[in-house]
Design a protein around this motif. Structure first.
Motif, short mmCIF file in Angstrom:
data_model
loop_
_atom_site.label_atom_id
_atom_site.label_comp_id
_atom_site.label_asym_id
_atom_site.label_seq_id
_atom_site.Cartn_x
_atom_site.Cartn_y
_atom_site.Cartn_z
N UNK A 165 73.31 -11.23 -27.50
CA UNK A 165 73.74 -11.33 -28.93
C UNK A 165 73.28 -12.05 -29.85
N UNK A 166 72.85 -11.72 -30.89
CA UNK A 166 72.22 -12.71 -31.89
C UNK A 166 73.05 -13.36 -32.86
N UNK A 167 74.17 -12.84 -32.93
CA UNK A 167 75.04 -13.41 -33.80
C UNK A 167 76.56 -13.30 -33.49
N UNK A 168 77.22 -13.82 -34.06
CA UNK A 168 78.83 -13.68 -34.05
C UNK A 168 79.13 -12.10 -33.88
N UNK A 169 80.02 -11.32 -33.26
CA UNK A 169 80.61 -10.02 -33.19
C UNK A 169 79.25 -9.32 -33.14
N UNK A 170 78.26 -9.57 -32.62
CA UNK A 170 77.05 -8.69 -32.57
C UNK A 170 76.72 -8.67 -31.31
N UNK A 171 76.47 -7.41 -30.60
CA UNK A 171 75.70 -7.37 -29.36
C UNK A 171 74.91 -6.29 -29.17
N UNK A 172 74.11 -6.38 -28.19
CA UNK A 172 73.01 -5.39 -27.82
C UNK A 172 72.90 -5.10 -26.30
N UNK A 173 72.61 -4.08 -26.10
CA UNK A 173 72.62 -3.72 -24.75
C UNK A 173 71.14 -4.22 -24.07
N UNK A 174 71.37 -4.73 -22.87
CA UNK A 174 70.16 -5.06 -22.25
C UNK A 174 69.62 -4.17 -21.49
N UNK A 175 68.99 -4.26 -19.96
CA UNK A 175 68.55 -3.27 -19.07
C UNK A 175 69.32 -2.69 -18.35
N UNK A 176 70.49 -3.34 -18.10
CA UNK A 176 71.48 -2.83 -17.19
C UNK A 176 73.01 -3.04 -17.80
N UNK A 177 73.35 -2.25 -18.74
CA UNK A 177 74.70 -2.69 -19.37
C UNK A 177 75.88 -1.99 -18.84
N UNK A 178 75.36 -0.86 -17.97
CA UNK A 178 76.51 0.17 -17.26
C UNK A 178 77.47 -0.72 -16.65
N UNK A 179 78.72 -0.52 -16.69
CA UNK A 179 79.84 -1.14 -16.03
C UNK A 179 80.33 -2.52 -16.73
#
Lengths: 113, 114
Positions: free
Chosen positions: B49-63
């Protein structure tokens, strides 16, 4: 593909000797590199970093060398002590907008008495 | 000194349970990360996450899912824990400044799913 790896999974060094831990990276676009130390039961701890416009950087008892020609990074620890026993990771950041870094698998450093 | 804390050092949960792992940093860092660490596989990025309420998937986000309602806090959620999510979970934060990207890690949470 993108990868950061180390040549040896385990390294044993006599106490008082110098240690050299090696790392190979595959992405020539990487412009920032970090070495981390992880002791048993703890999170990784930042040791030293180096940017791609440098080939050597020194810290306290540690030196990082960067050879961009062969995409090789090394960490030298002078006068290895028992407290240096840990897993050492190299990591790289590629020149792009985000702040992700890619970690290598790690080398376990054993200190022999 | 930067301090990154994680809510639990050890956690045991049952298959199917919803699990929350909390991470707090006290240095006003914009960036926060969740990794899992497994023998032979190194550190793998789950979400960041780069900021509040912001998110990005990495390499293994499943689950997994994450939540960042406040700048200092980044939560990792296992919606329905499974045994293959038994692992060491590491949280990190960073401050992008002057082209340096070093991340500061918490002590880790060792999660066992039975």
């Amino acid at each position: 593909g993108e990868s950061v790896g180390l040549h040896l999974p385990t390294l044993s060094v006599q106490e008082g000797d110098n240690s050299i831990i090696n790392c190979a990276y595959s992405n020539s676009a990487s412009d920032y590199f970090i070495w981390y130390k992880q002791e048993s039961g703890k999170g990784p701890q930042f040791i030293i970093d180096i940017r791609s416009n440098m080939d050597k950087r020194q810290g306290q008892r540690v030196t990082v060398l960067l050879n961009k020609t062969v995409k090789h990074l090394s960490l030298q620890i002078a006068a290895t002590q028992p407290g240096d026993s840990a897993v050492y990771f190299c990591a790289e950041n590629m020149r792009r907008r985000d702040d992700k870094i890619i970690f290598g698998k790690g080398t376990r450093l054993h200190i022999l008495p | 000194d930067v301090k990154v804390t994680q809510s639990s050092r050890y956690l045991v949960k049952r298959t199917g349970e919803k699990v929350f792992l909390e991470c707090v940093q006290d240095m006003d860092h914009e960036n926060m990360f969740w990794y899992r660490q497994d023998p032979g596989l190194g550190l793998r990025l789950i979400y960041f996450s780069y900021d509040v309420k912001m998110k990005e998937k990495g390499d293994i986000p499943e689950g997994y899912s994450v939540s960042r309602e406040k700048k200092e806090r980044f939560s990792l959620i296992l919606e329905s824990a499974s045994t293959n999510q038994t692992s060491m979970y590491l949280c990190a934060s960073s401050l992008s400044k002057g082209g340096r990207y070093e991340q500061y890690f918490g002590p880790g949470t060792r999660l066992t799913v039975t």
